[in-house]
Write a protein that holds these residues in place. Sequence first.
Motif, short mmCIF file in Angstrom:
data_model
loop_
_atom_site.label_atom_id
_atom_site.label_comp_id
_atom_site.label_asym_id
_atom_site.label_seq_id
_atom_site.Cartn_x
_atom_site.Cartn_y
_atom_site.Cartn_z
N GLY A 167 -15.18 2.93 -6.51
CA GLY A 167 -14.42 1.48 -7.21
C GLY A 167 -13.78 0.66 -6.28
O GLY A 167 -12.89 -0.08 -6.73
N GLN A 168 -14.29 0.68 -4.94
CA GLN A 168 -13.98 -0.26 -4.04
C GLN A 168 -14.52 -1.84 -4.35
O GLN A 168 -15.99 -1.74 -4.40
N GLU A 169 -13.76 -2.77 -4.14
CA GLU A 169 -14.30 -3.96 -4.40
C GLU A 169 -15.03 -4.51 -2.99
O GLU A 169 -14.54 -4.11 -2.00
N TYR A 170 -15.95 -5.16 -3.25
CA TYR A 170 -16.63 -5.76 -1.89
C TYR A 170 -17.37 -6.85 -2.22
O TYR A 170 -17.79 -7.06 -3.39
N ASP A 171 -17.37 -7.85 -1.17
CA ASP A 171 -18.09 -8.98 -1.29
C ASP A 171 -19.53 -8.77 -0.62
O ASP A 171 -19.52 -8.20 0.56
N TYR A 172 -20.49 -8.89 -1.41
CA TYR A 172 -21.83 -8.94 -0.62
C TYR A 172 -22.41 -10.09 -0.21
O TYR A 172 -22.70 -10.88 -0.98
N LYS A 173 -22.73 -10.04 1.24
CA LYS A 173 -23.14 -11.12 1.88
C LYS A 173 -24.70 -10.98 1.89
O LYS A 173 -25.11 -10.02 2.79
N CYS A 174 -25.42 -11.63 1.21
CA CYS A 174 -27.19 -11.65 1.23
C CYS A 174 -27.68 -12.43 2.10
O CYS A 174 -27.50 -13.66 1.92
N TYR A 175 -28.57 -11.99 2.96
CA TYR A 175 -29.32 -12.75 3.74
C TYR A 175 -30.96 -12.80 3.17
O TYR A 175 -31.24 -11.69 3.06
N THR A 176 -31.13 -14.02 3.07
CA THR A 176 -32.72 -14.11 2.56
C THR A 176 -33.74 -14.32 3.49
O THR A 176 -33.48 -14.78 4.65
N PHE A 177 -35.03 -13.93 3.22
CA PHE A 177 -36.22 -13.96 4.26
C PHE A 177 -36.59 -15.46 3.72
O PHE A 177 -36.72 -15.88 2.69
N GLY A 178 -36.87 -16.32 5.10
CA GLY A 178 -37.59 -17.48 4.86
C GLY A 178 -39.01 -17.26 4.53
O GLY A 178 -39.56 -16.27 4.36
N PHE A 235 -22.02 -4.44 17.78
CA PHE A 235 -23.38 -4.39 17.86
C PHE A 235 -24.10 -5.22 16.76
O PHE A 235 -24.48 -4.40 15.70
N PRO A 236 -24.11 -6.72 16.85
CA PRO A 236 -24.66 -7.26 15.63
C PRO A 236 -25.90 -6.78 14.81
O PRO A 236 -27.02 -6.63 15.72
N ASN A 237 -26.18 -6.43 13.69
CA ASN A 237 -27.05 -5.90 13.03
C ASN A 237 -26.88 -5.73 11.58
O ASN A 237 -25.62 -5.98 11.10
N LEU A 238 -27.88 -5.50 10.80
CA LEU A 238 -27.75 -5.46 9.33
C LEU A 238 -28.08 -3.97 8.97
O LEU A 238 -28.91 -3.53 9.63
N PRO A 239 -27.34 -3.39 8.32
CA PRO A 239 -26.37 -3.76 7.45
C PRO A 239 -24.90 -3.88 8.24
O PRO A 239 -25.05 -3.02 9.14
N TYR A 240 -23.96 -4.45 7.87
CA TYR A 240 -22.84 -4.71 8.50
C TYR A 240 -21.68 -4.29 7.45
O TYR A 240 -21.96 -4.72 6.09
N LEU A 241 -20.38 -3.88 7.74
CA LEU A 241 -19.45 -3.87 6.82
C LEU A 241 -18.08 -4.31 7.78
O LEU A 241 -17.87 -3.87 8.71
N ILE A 242 -17.30 -5.11 6.96
CA ILE A 242 -16.13 -5.72 7.45
C ILE A 242 -14.96 -5.14 6.53
O ILE A 242 -14.96 -5.39 5.37
N ASP A 243 -13.97 -4.27 7.14
CA ASP A 243 -13.13 -3.50 6.21
C ASP A 243 -11.86 -3.83 7.09
O ASP A 243 -11.35 -3.30 7.78
N GLY A 244 -11.24 -5.00 6.72
CA GLY A 244 -9.84 -5.30 7.20
C GLY A 244 -10.34 -5.75 8.93
O GLY A 244 -11.18 -6.28 9.12
N ASP A 245 -9.54 -5.04 9.65
CA ASP A 245 -9.86 -5.21 11.30
C ASP A 245 -11.15 -4.47 11.69
O ASP A 245 -11.49 -4.56 12.81
N ILE A 246 -11.67 -3.54 10.66
CA ILE A 246 -12.63 -2.74 11.16
C ILE A 246 -13.98 -3.33 10.97
O ILE A 246 -14.17 -3.79 9.80
N ARG A 247 -14.89 -3.53 11.93
CA ARG A 247 -16.31 -4.11 11.78
C ARG A 247 -17.11 -3.19 12.33
O ARG A 247 -17.18 -2.70 13.48
#
Length: 134
Positions: A26-37, A58-70
């Motif tokens: 039941g955790q709310e989350y915003d889904y940032k969707c990246y589309t293919f060109g 380590f920039p990659n997909l998927p990623y999660l931002i949970d407050g200060d935790i990335r």
Amino acid sequence: MAPMTLGYWDCRGLVQPIRYLLEHVGQEYDYKCYTFGNDIDTMFSSWYSQKPTIELDFPNLPYLIDGDIRLTETVAILHHLGRKFELVAQSDLDQRTQDMFDGILNDLASAGTTFYYPDRRSRQYPDDLVRVFV
């Protein structure tokens, strides 16, 4: 609970187990969707244009931002959420068993991809091994 941010491509792929877990607790989350060109020059541009601005170790997909935790990487995110929502084993013995089961599931998932990508079968596995998994 403050909303988290979860980012991934416009497909289920590696992010779907994370989404299932977030929905389950039941955790709310915003889904940032990246589309293919549409062509090779713009195929990944929606992600590549945002990648340097998100401040991930380590920039990659998927990623999660949970407050200060990335976090990035599916398994790391699932482990974090499992600990956060107390969905992991509590004793050392149960944790070791859970770790082994996690490895088994990952092996099965990897082997299962040969079913969906038949062109990989002949390159990666002998025919008799492929028959075990398909």
